[in-house]
Design an enzyme around this catalytic site. Structure first.
Site, PDB file in Angstrom:
ATOM      1  N   LYS A 101       0.881  -1.178   0.000  1.00  0.00           N
ATOM      2  CA  LYS A 101       0.000   0.000   0.000  1.00  0.00           C
ATOM      3  C   LYS A 101       0.916   1.225   0.000  1.00  0.00           C
ATOM      4  O   LYS A 101       1.183   1.831   1.047  1.00  0.00           O
ATOM      5  CB  LYS A 101      -0.924  -0.035   1.220  1.00  0.00           C
ATOM      6  CG  LYS A 101      -2.005   1.033   1.203  1.00  0.00           C
ATOM      7  CD  LYS A 101      -3.006   0.789   2.312  1.00  0.00           C
ATOM      8  CE  LYS A 101      -3.949   1.963   2.516  1.00  0.00           C
ATOM      9  NZ  LYS A 101      -4.848   2.243   1.401  1.00  0.00           N
TER      10      LYS A 101
HETATM   11  N1  PMP Z   1      -7.991  -1.312  -2.575  1.00  0.00           N
HETATM   12  C1  PMP Z   1      -7.383  -0.130  -2.489  1.00  0.00           C
HETATM   13  C2  PMP Z   1      -6.664   0.415  -3.666  1.00  0.00           C
HETATM   14  C3  PMP Z   1      -7.448   0.612  -1.289  1.00  0.00           C
HETATM   15  O1  PMP Z   1      -6.859   1.811  -1.199  1.00  0.00           O
HETATM   16  C4  PMP Z   1      -8.164   0.088  -0.199  1.00  0.00           C
HETATM   17  C5  PMP Z   1      -8.258   0.872   1.076  1.00  0.00           C
HETATM   18  N2  PMP Z   1      -7.143   0.638   1.905  1.00  0.00           N
HETATM   19  C6  PMP Z   1      -8.772  -1.165  -0.335  1.00  0.00           C
HETATM   20  C7  PMP Z   1      -8.662  -1.836  -1.537  1.00  0.00           C
HETATM   21  C8  PMP Z   1      -9.513  -1.796   0.799  1.00  0.00           C
HETATM   22  O2  PMP Z   1      -8.607  -2.229   1.787  1.00  0.00           O
HETATM   23  P1  PMP Z   1      -9.007  -2.284   3.316  1.00  0.00           P
HETATM   24  O3  PMP Z   1     -10.210  -3.109   3.421  1.00  0.00           O
HETATM   25  O4  PMP Z   1      -7.829  -2.889   3.992  1.00  0.00           O
HETATM   26  O5  PMP Z   1      -9.236  -0.880   3.745  1.00  0.00           O
END
Ligand code: PMP
Length: 308
Positions: A159
């Site tokens: 991320k």
């Molecule tokens: N995909 C992307 C590109 C994101 O930025 C997020 C948000 N973090 C998610 C999926 C969902 O991830 P999470 O459930 O861990 O927030």
């Protein structure tokens, strides 16, 4: 939406005032996007304030850093404790939590290894991302003309701040064309994810979500929803999904820390199912909200209570 300021930000292990949490404009991260970060949520549950998926988020943060050869000087336990402490210091009941690890001020040039690694944790009060109404009515979305980052370009399992340049292209295009969100395809043309959410479809009663090989972020909410589906005895498959299944699915929804479980009611102006929140989506949503609000016993580590 302007960020509602809180009092203190955790900055390399100490607390500083919100307005003093500054970095130099020539920091590596400003020039080259060299950061990894998390988005985490603390819910004001009936049993007290609790962070959802704390360990999973911090582990993903450390994984994101490892991929970029960042030697983070904090352990999972230390970062988790720092997050809980930042919430307490700011006396928050319910908030959004944003830890960022980035290459700071030192040398200039692409090679980041001569720059210090800085870490911050900010928290602030935050409501629904796509709106409360969106949770009930669903959102109208489009397939983006932008593809998701391809393998061997920017690793999707990290991320990283830089990945969000791709997300910004997807989001801006969608909003300017009157949609709430865009769905990006992977480099082979299969469904990947939204600019900041994972996606699920329901086809012939089976829950489908793209595999990690479709350039998706390994979402914590995605994992929680997969667990919920297992608990409900719903068939769930992680598989490559053709774009046109968005039009043929009975139901579709996004998942994410910000979006929670948000129904999708249309894609490219074609109704998904009946064009309203579907029954399986509603059941999963209900289970999700009872999990994050500590209304059902759950696996111990989903919720970390802040003040106990
Ligand atoms: N995909 C992307 C590109 C994101 O930025 C997020 C948000 N973090 C998610 C999926 C969902 O991830 P999470 O459930 O861990 O927030």
């Amino acid at each position: 939406m302007p960020i509602p300021k809180s009092e203190k930000i955790w900055f390399n292990g100490s607390f500083v005032n919100w307005d003093d949490a500054k970095i130099h404009v020539m920091s590596h991260v400003v020039n080259y996007g060299s950061s990894v970060f998390e988005g985490i949520r603390c819910y004001n549950t009936k049993k007290g304030s609790a962070v959802f998926g704390l360990r999973a988020h911090v582990q993903r943060l450390l994984n994101s850093a490892k991929i970029y050869r960042m030697d983070v000087p904090y352990t999972l336990e230390q970062l988790s404790a720092a997050i809980l402490e930042t919430i307490r210091v700011n006396k928050m009941k319910e908030c959004y939590i944003r830890p960022v690890i980035f290459r700071g001020y030192g040398e200039i040039g692409v090679n980041p290894l001569g720059c210090p690694l800085d870490a911050v944790i900010a928290v602030w009060e935050w409501g629904k991302y796509l709106g409360k109404e969106a949770l009930e009515q669903g959102v109208d979305v489009c397939v983006s003309s932008w593809n998701r980052i391809a393998p061997n370009t920017l690793p999707a399992l990290s991320k990283a701040g830089a990945n969000y340049m791709n997300s910004q292209l997807i989001k801006m295009e969608a909003l300017l064309n009157g949609y709430a969100e865009g769905i990006a395809l992977d480099r082979a043309g299969y469904i990947s994810e939204g600019s900041g959410e994972n996606i699920f479809l329901i086809k012939d009663g089976v829950v489908l979500t793209p595999p990690l090989s479709s350039s998706v972020l390994p979402g914590i909410t995605r994992q929680a929803v997969i667990d919920i589906c297992h608990g409900l005895d719903l068939q769930i498959r992680e598989q490559g999904i053709a774009r046109e299944l968005l039009y043929l699915a009975e139901e579709a929804f996004f998942t994410g820390t910000a979006a929670e479980v948000t129904p999708i009611r249309s894609v490219d102006k074609i109704s998904v199912g009946k064009g309203t929140r579907g029954p399986i989506t509603a059941t999963i949503q209900e289970k999700f909200f009872s999990l994050v609000n500590a209304e059902v016993p759950s696996k111990l580590d989903w919720l970390s209570f802040v003040y106990s």
